[in-house]
Design a protein around this motif. Structure first.
Motif, PDB file in Angstrom:
ATOM      1  N   UNK A  74      64.191 100.028  46.271  1.00 13.86           N
ATOM      2  CA  UNK A  74      64.407 100.842  45.079  1.00 13.86           C
ATOM      3  C   UNK A  74      65.464 100.234  44.157  1.00 13.86           C
ATOM      4  N   UNK A  75      66.614  99.838  44.716  1.00 14.17           N
ATOM      5  CA  UNK A  75      67.714  99.466  43.815  1.00 14.17           C
ATOM      6  C   UNK A  75      67.837  97.962  43.563  1.00 14.17           C
ATOM      7  N   UNK A  76      67.276  97.106  44.410  1.00 15.26           N
ATOM      8  CA  UNK A  76      67.380  95.664  44.126  1.00 15.26           C
ATOM      9  C   UNK A  76      66.616  95.288  42.848  1.00 15.26           C
ATOM     10  N   UNK A  77      65.391  95.803  42.651  1.00 12.34           N
ATOM     11  CA  UNK A  77      64.703  95.484  41.386  1.00 12.34           C
ATOM     12  C   UNK A  77      65.494  95.945  40.159  1.00 12.34           C
ATOM     13  N   UNK A  78      66.126  97.110  40.248  1.00 10.35           N
ATOM     14  CA  UNK A  78      66.953  97.600  39.148  1.00 10.35           C
ATOM     15  C   UNK A  78      68.168  96.694  38.945  1.00 10.35           C
ATOM     16  N   UNK A  79      68.769  96.286  40.055  1.00 11.10           N
ATOM     17  CA  UNK A  79      69.914  95.375  39.978  1.00 11.10           C
ATOM     18  C   UNK A  79      69.506  94.051  39.342  1.00 11.10           C
ATOM     19  N   UNK A  80      68.300  93.610  39.650  1.00  5.73           N
ATOM     20  CA  UNK A  80      67.773  92.375  39.051  1.00  5.73           C
ATOM     21  C   UNK A  80      67.664  92.524  37.539  1.00  5.73           C
ATOM     22  N   UNK A  81      67.022  93.620  37.119  1.00  6.48           N
ATOM     23  CA  UNK A  81      66.762  93.842  35.699  1.00  6.48           C
ATOM     24  C   UNK A  81      68.040  93.943  34.893  1.00  6.48           C
ATOM     25  N   UNK A  82      69.073  94.552  35.481  1.00  9.89           N
ATOM     26  CA  UNK A  82      70.296  94.827  34.733  1.00  9.89           C
ATOM     27  C   UNK A  82      71.323  93.708  34.880  1.00  9.89           C
ATOM     28  N   UNK A  83      71.039  92.739  35.753  1.00 10.10           N
ATOM     29  CA  UNK A  83      72.004  91.670  35.962  1.00 10.10           C
ATOM     30  C   UNK A  83      73.079  92.030  36.982  1.00 10.10           C
ATOM     31  N   UNK A  84      73.073  93.308  37.441  1.00  2.00           N
ATOM     32  CA  UNK A  84      74.072  93.716  38.432  1.00  2.00           C
ATOM     33  C   UNK A  84      73.895  92.977  39.746  1.00  2.00           C
ATOM     34  N   UNK A  85      72.729  92.377  39.938  1.00  3.07           N
ATOM     35  CA  UNK A  85      72.469  91.628  41.163  1.00  3.07           C
ATOM     36  C   UNK A  85      73.469  90.480  41.334  1.00  3.07           C
ATOM     37  N   UNK A  86      74.014  89.988  40.219  1.00  5.46           N
ATOM     38  CA  UNK A  86      74.949  88.858  40.331  1.00  5.46           C
ATOM     39  C   UNK A  86      76.230  89.273  41.062  1.00  5.46           C
ATOM     40  N   UNK A  87      76.971  90.282  40.553  1.00  4.17           N
ATOM     41  CA  UNK A  87      78.153  90.703  41.324  1.00  4.17           C
ATOM     42  C   UNK A  87      77.799  91.263  42.703  1.00  4.17           C
TER      43      UNK A  87
END
Ligand code: C2E
Ligand code: CA
Ligand code: CA
Ligand code: CA
Length: 279
Positions: A74-87
């Motif tokens: 659920x949240x990894x794809x959202x993190x990807x889209x928003x760039x939050x996946x980097x931190x």
């Protein structure tokens, strides 16, 4: 904005508006979750042919105050889209390093490895190499105990640039694993030309191994080929004893799946480890 085409009506769709608001709300929630340390690394054991633990894969969970445990699906794809996946990705890498540093101090755990998932957005980040180098230096973790799991989607970019970055990661001493092998645009040339150490046979093949002859044949060929060129092979999603036996029969020597343990928090994982490592 997305290209309009015959979908332009969607901009006036009230349902779409709800989706946009919902997404914005989730994005804020995710930022808050990061600040409040609600993203928790879970550990799933990997074992060898003798069922001895060899390490673990880190899988994130979101310990949400109202919703309970939220799946990374659920949240990894959202993190990807928003760039939050980097931190988020750097936090996971650091958590892995701190854990390895601790394990490194005890003979029983010193040789265990940790695998972390690196998604496309993080891989593309320009500071990747320097940040990894900085975290490794600061924590004193042994990079040879760390495996970065990348998927074939990472390799879809300009392949020369990707290969250069993989070489830089190898130069840091890190190991590289190709995750979900066989599900994307797999190319045998990747196995030959990229500095990989390991491939992970996707669980879809493991699921089919007993009664889907094509899955079994593909798994067998991939294991033979990978072994022949010196790559380690891990089968993921191993749920039953008969799947394990079938995989072992075709040459697989490393396993991960519910049969050997579900992903769990560090304290629980270390208890399970203690029980399995005991002579
Ligand atoms: P993945 O990397 O392919 O991870 C394997 C998934 O299979 C995990 O799902 C794991 O819990 C699940 N699994 C393990 N053993 C079994 C089994 O025996 N049977 C079945 N049915 N499933 C099994 P999970 O934890 O929900 O993670 C889903 C995906 O989210 C991961 O797929 C990975 O792509 C992504 N992910 C998780 N943590 C991270 C992270 O820290 N960073 C990034 N970039 N992605 C992450
Ligand atoms: Ca993975
Ligand atoms: Ca996988
Ligand atoms: Ca997967």
């Amino acid at each position: 904005a997305k290209s309009a085409g015959n979908n332009s009506i969607r901009f006036f769709d009230p349902l779409m508006q709800v989706a946009v608001e919902e997404r914005a709300r989730l994005e804020n929630e995710l930022r808050r979750a990061m600040r409040n340390r609600e993203l928790i690394p879970y550990f799933q054991m990997q074992v060898d042919a003798d069922r001895r633990p060899v390490g673990a894969e880190i899988l994130l969970r979101w310990q949400h105050p109202d919703l309970g445990l939220v799946s990374p699906a659920t949240f990894i794809p959202l993190a990807e889209e928003t760039g939050l996946i980097v931190p988020i990705g750097f936090d996971v890498f650091e958590a892995a390093c701190l854990c390895l540093t601790r394990w490194g101090k005890h003979a029983a755990t010193a040789s265990l490895t940790l695998s972390v998932n690196v998604s496309v957005g993080q891989f593309r980040n320009d500071t990747l190499i320097e940040r990894f180098a900085e975290i490794l230096a600061r924590t004193g973790a042994n990079p040879a105990r760390l495996k970065l799991e990348i998927t074939e989607s990472v390799l879809a970019d300009d392949i020369a640039g990707v290969a250069r970055k993989l070489d830089e990661l190898k130069a840091l001493g890190l190991h590289l694993s190709l995750d979900d092998f066989g599900t994307g645009f797999s190319s045998l040339s990747y196995l030959k030309n990229l500095p990989l150490d390991q491939i992970k046979i996707d669980q879809s093949f493991v699921r089919g191994i007993l009664d889907a002859p094509k899955d079994a044949a593909i798994a067998q060929s991939v294991i033979a080929l990978a072994s022949a060129i010196g790559l380690e092979v891990v089968a993921e999603g191993v749920e039953t004893e008969s799947q394990r036996t079938a995989l072992h029969d075709i040459g697989c020597r490393l396993f991960q799946g519910y049969l050997f343990g579900r992903p769990c928090a560090l304290a629980e994982f270390e208890t399970a480890l203690g029980a399995r490592l005991a002579p």
